[in-house]
Design an enzyme around this catalytic site. Structure first.
Site, PDB file in Angstrom:
ATOM      1  N   SER A   1       0.864  -1.171   0.000  1.00  0.00           N
ATOM      2  CA  SER A   1       0.000   0.000   0.000  1.00  0.00           C
ATOM      3  C   SER A   1       0.904   1.224   0.000  1.00  0.00           C
ATOM      4  CB  SER A   1      -0.881   0.002   1.256  1.00  0.00           C
ATOM      5  OG  SER A   1      -1.501   1.261   1.475  1.00  0.00           O
TER       6      SER A   1
ATOM      7  N   TYR B   1      -1.558  -0.879  11.407  1.00  0.00           N
ATOM      8  CA  TYR B   1      -1.742  -1.219   9.990  1.00  0.00           C
ATOM      9  C   TYR B   1      -0.518  -0.805   9.192  1.00  0.00           C
ATOM     10  CZ  TYR B   1      -3.147  -0.881   5.143  1.00  0.00           C
ATOM     11  OH  TYR B   1      -3.168  -0.992   3.780  1.00  0.00           O
TER      12      TYR B   1
END
Length: 272
Positions: free
Chosen positions: A133, A146
């Protein structure tokens, strides 16, 4: 076609589902893994073979890979897509939840990769594509654990690429920006729930509702955008090490690199 037998994890929805479909439609023999077979069954119409898989369970991982090897005799491509976002202030997130996120997003990915490496090494080729990501390059408000997982995906992928180069194995990293999937709603709900009756409640509620509004809107990219990049990487003999795509992905990375840290922090804290 080399690299024609491909296993993709987290194939029951979002990026994984779209990728399984587009690869199958382009001539790949695709196996799609997920915890619930009922959510994978609709992929059968595209020629995808569903496999029950819990990436955090050693027995499940071994069973899935053995099933593919027994049927195909090889595995040419692994797309490590399974993962989720769990947001919350570091003070509020339990260590059990933090470990769970790392188990799914990081350790499960590596353990599955270790199972396919001997087969790829024997045939002297293979592709491993890890879904990271832009969150592996920059940190958003309340996303500590995360982002820790995605920073880990970046580092481990770089290490793996160097370690396996001499065996003809290619490693690529996919770095999506804003993609319209259930990821955002899951992360937002976890943020709001973990912050109830804490000193972070006000800011977390605002940030969580902002995420929900964003993921319910029409400003994010489709999972197909990511799926097409993965197809491109699979088709290339020598894929790029990184592929960046999706809403605000490139601009976010550039801003993070160029802006003073405190200014970037301010933007991330008020973006919602």
């Amino acid at each position: 076609m080399k690299n024609n037998v491909v296993f993709i994890t987290g194939a029951s929805s979002g990026i994984g589902y779209s990728t399984a479909k587009i690869l199958a439609n382009n001539g790949y023999k695709v196996y799609g893994g997920g915890r619930r077979l009922d959510k994978l069954n609709s992929l059968k119409e595209f020629g995808v073979t569903p496999i029950k898989l819990d990436v955090t369970d050693n027995f499940s991982r071994n069973k899935a890979i053995n099933q593919i090897i027994k049927k195909e005799g090889t595995i040419d491509g692994l797309i490590n897509n399974a993962g989720y976002g769990s947001y919350g202030a570091l003070e509020n997130v339990s260590i059990e939840e933090a470990k769970k996120q790392m188990e799914v997003n990081v350790f499960g990915m590596i353990e599955l990769t270790k199972l396919v490496l001997p087969y790829m090494r024997k045939q002297k080729y293979g592709k491993i594509i890890n879904i990271s990501s832009i969150g592996g390059k920059m940190v958003s408000y309340f996303g500590g654990w995360y982002h820790a997982s995605k920073y880990s995906v970046e580092a481990l992928s770089d290490a793996l690429r160097m370690e396996t180069k001499k065996f003809g194995i290619k490693v690529a990293i996919i770095e999506p920006g804003g993609i319209k999937t259930n990821w955002g709603m899951i992360a937002a709900n976890q943020l709001i729930n973990s912050s109830k009756n804490t000193v972070y409640q006000k800011e977390a509620l605002k940030a969580g509702n902002g995420m929900k509004k964003q993921y319910n809107g029409n400003g994010l990219s489709s999972p197909n955008v990511v799926a097409k990049k993965i197809l491109k990487a699979m088709n290339k003999k020598n894929p790029k090490t990184r592929y960046v795509m999706g809403t605000a992905a490139k601009s976010g990375v550039i801003m993070h690199a160029l802006l003073p840290t405190k200014l970037f922090d301010f933007i991330m804290m008020h973006v919602s």
